[in-house]
Motif scaffolding. Sequence first.
Motif, PDB file in Angstrom:
ATOM      1  N   GLY A  87       2.505  -5.808  -2.080  1.00 42.39           N
ATOM      2  CA  GLY A  87       1.467  -4.789  -2.195  1.00 42.39           C
ATOM      3  C   GLY A  87       0.377  -5.233  -3.146  1.00 42.39           C
ATOM      4  O   GLY A  87       0.435  -4.942  -4.353  1.00 42.39           O
ATOM      5  N   THR A  88      -0.603  -5.922  -2.644  1.00 45.63           N
ATOM      6  CA  THR A  88      -1.665  -6.491  -3.480  1.00 45.63           C
ATOM      7  C   THR A  88      -2.975  -5.717  -3.371  1.00 45.63           C
ATOM      8  O   THR A  88      -3.972  -6.117  -3.973  1.00 45.63           O
ATOM      9  N   PHE A  89      -2.988  -4.639  -2.599  1.00 39.51           N
ATOM     10  CA  PHE A  89      -4.233  -3.892  -2.401  1.00 39.51           C
ATOM     11  C   PHE A  89      -4.037  -2.441  -2.815  1.00 39.51           C
ATOM     12  O   PHE A  89      -2.934  -2.009  -3.137  1.00 39.51           O
ATOM     13  N   ASP A  90      -5.124  -1.728  -2.817  1.00 38.13           N
ATOM     14  CA  ASP A  90      -5.043  -0.301  -3.123  1.00 38.13           C
ATOM     15  C   ASP A  90      -4.294   0.429  -2.009  1.00 38.13           C
ATOM     16  O   ASP A  90      -4.389   0.055  -0.846  1.00 38.13           O
ATOM     17  N   PRO A  91      -3.552   1.457  -2.350  1.00 34.37           N
ATOM     18  CA  PRO A  91      -2.836   2.210  -1.314  1.00 34.37           C
ATOM     19  C   PRO A  91      -3.770   3.089  -0.485  1.00 34.37           C
ATOM     20  O   PRO A  91      -4.862   3.449  -0.922  1.00 34.37           O
ATOM     21  N   TRP A  92      -3.341   3.399   0.708  1.00 36.54           N
ATOM     22  CA  TRP A  92      -3.992   4.330   1.631  1.00 36.54           C
ATOM     23  C   TRP A  92      -5.437   3.959   1.969  1.00 36.54           C
ATOM     24  O   TRP A  92      -6.286   4.822   2.186  1.00 36.54           O
ATOM     25  N   ILE A  93      -5.725   2.654   2.034  1.00 37.34           N
ATOM     26  CA  ILE A  93      -7.065   2.238   2.473  1.00 37.34           C
ATOM     27  C   ILE A  93      -7.170   2.477   3.984  1.00 37.34           C
ATOM     28  O   ILE A  93      -6.292   2.110   4.749  1.00 37.34           O
ATOM     29  N   LYS A  94      -8.266   3.090   4.399  1.00 38.19           N
ATOM     30  CA  LYS A  94      -8.454   3.371   5.826  1.00 38.19           C
ATOM     31  C   LYS A  94      -8.811   2.097   6.595  1.00 38.19           C
ATOM     32  O   LYS A  94      -9.300   1.126   6.020  1.00 38.19           O
ATOM     33  N   PRO A  95      -8.545   2.097   7.911  1.00 34.49           N
ATOM     34  CA  PRO A  95      -8.898   0.915   8.726  1.00 34.49           C
ATOM     35  C   PRO A  95     -10.368   0.578   8.590  1.00 34.49           C
ATOM     36  O   PRO A  95     -11.235   1.468   8.614  1.00 34.49           O
TER      37      PRO A  95
END
Length: 653
Positions: free
Chosen positions: A57-65
Amino acid sequence: MTAIPIVRLTPLAWLRAGPLGVIWRSPRATTGAAIILVMLVLGLLAPLISSYDPSRGTFDPWIKPGVGHLLGTTALGQDIFTQLLYGARLTLLIGVASGVISTAIGTALGLSAAYYGGRTGEVINTITNVFLVLPGLPLLIIVSAFLRGGGIWAIILVISLTGWPWGARVLRSQALTLRNRDFIHAAVSTGESPARIIFKEMLPNLAGIIAANFFGTALYAVLSEAALSFIGIGDVSKVTWGTMLYWAQAKNALLQGAWWWVAAPGLGISILGMAFAFLNFGVDEISNPKSNQLGKATKVLRRKSVAKVVDASALPLLCIQHLDAGYLTPSGPVRAVRDVSLDVAPGEFLGLAGESGCGKSTLAFAATRLLDAPGAVFGGEARLSGQDLLSLTPEELRRVRWKQYSLVFQASMNILNPVIKIREQVYDAMQAHGVHDKAKLEARARELFELVGIRPDYLDAFPHQLSGGMKQRVVIAIALALEPKLVVMDEPTTALDVVVQRQILQEINEVRRRLGISIIFITHDLSLLVEMSDRIAIMYAGEVVEEAPAQEIYTAAKHPYTQRLMTAFPPLSGQRERREGIPGRPPSLAQDTPGCPFYERCTVHIPGTCDVKKPANVNLSKEGEPVHRVACFLHSPAVKPAMYEEEHALASD
């Protein structure tokens, strides 16, 4: 004359003819295979397509498509598109591996139970039934709970050991029917080993069912893994489409509005199931081609032409003109009937003779639109009472069939339904054409039985209560039910003894004269035709090489092939002579011969002529009347018109 459709060899022709041709030749199978291949390639090339780690998990959570993340991110900051790519690997592995193992177990047990029977069959059947009555998903859950932590192969093993019973049961049922077929009994009698009979004789005949079992089990495996993962029993540390669904529901993705987290793996599983279904349909379509052609008329590939106005009174009952017909194969058309023209007059008994494979049955069935797939008519006409049978729609053809013409098939006694009384089967043809009055049906059935020499009380019998000759008479009675103008009989008495054959043929001839119907009688027995027929046509390699009144054929056969056929039967009186067959064999119908098709076997051929030119069918006169037609350079130098030859050469280019 209409040319045969051009068959061009493409750069991938070798693929169509090879082992993968089964998939390639079916659009549905090709679509399914393409979908699975794309999924497999995307899974294998996942590291090249995406540089992200599917588990980290290297990105922000719940990023939209969006552009950076095509399918967004999870609640833990993982890239969903990357997980979808990597998940395809294990999902496909689970489906295919479980499908192979389950199918192998089910096939082995199903075939063994059917072949060996007895105690072995009972034991296998009992085990299969026990597994079948156990609830599938609860059994999976219980077994998986014991093997939890065993990894992906433990899941594959669990699914495989619980997914085989249904396939085994279906295969056993089909194999039991196959076990009682004559060719299996013949293999057992000749001493073939059980392994050879099972794998060489039975297995190929069950290929479609085995393929359906594999694809069904593979889909069951994918769905089972998804179900186990969804409830947390699977190995959720691995990335599969099932574990993606587990983490999506565990993190309440839908409540967070992150529907894409659920939609991506769900859609992947759905598309994979669709691909398996397409492959299954495609394999079944090719392994059982007849099942997909039931109720369909013969395929007609000739070019559409403007309808002709024909005076039926000026034509014979059946007029066949330049008929070309045969079979469509992956390597091109096989022309079993080649530019045949033939007439049948009202009330005439026409005999059609020749060696096996010379095109007799194909000619009759093509002209009457009863040539099953992969048979097709390539060109020509077949007019019955002036009506072109090759241009009729299936509904028009259904109305004409049995009312205008009917057929008696080879070994047709086997077409009687063993569990339906004879009366109902005699009624069927009449009811299909609008006769529903019980009194009329009964009266006509009794009349038909009297006509073919059977006591009417046998109408209440089942087929197994009748002898072979009586069943053959029943089939002939059914063919005469609606008083058709023409009856085509394809070796109807071959399976009967000579005494019964003669009785039936005498009755057929008597019925013909009484009702004024025409008969096309197909047989190998030329001596029989000489006695029964008004006129005889001799076929060789798809062509009519001689045609004349029966007495003319008997006393003055013109074609060398007909002469050799006539001398193959010893006379009943006179000096005994040694008889020999015709050396060699007919040419392959898959190829075209430049000259006379009988050249290689003819002892009186003319080198430089017979081998390079095609003889034309010419009429030979007797007392000023054209009574004999023959295609042979010994009797006429005429060559077949160049128009047909050039057109056919163009089509085969």
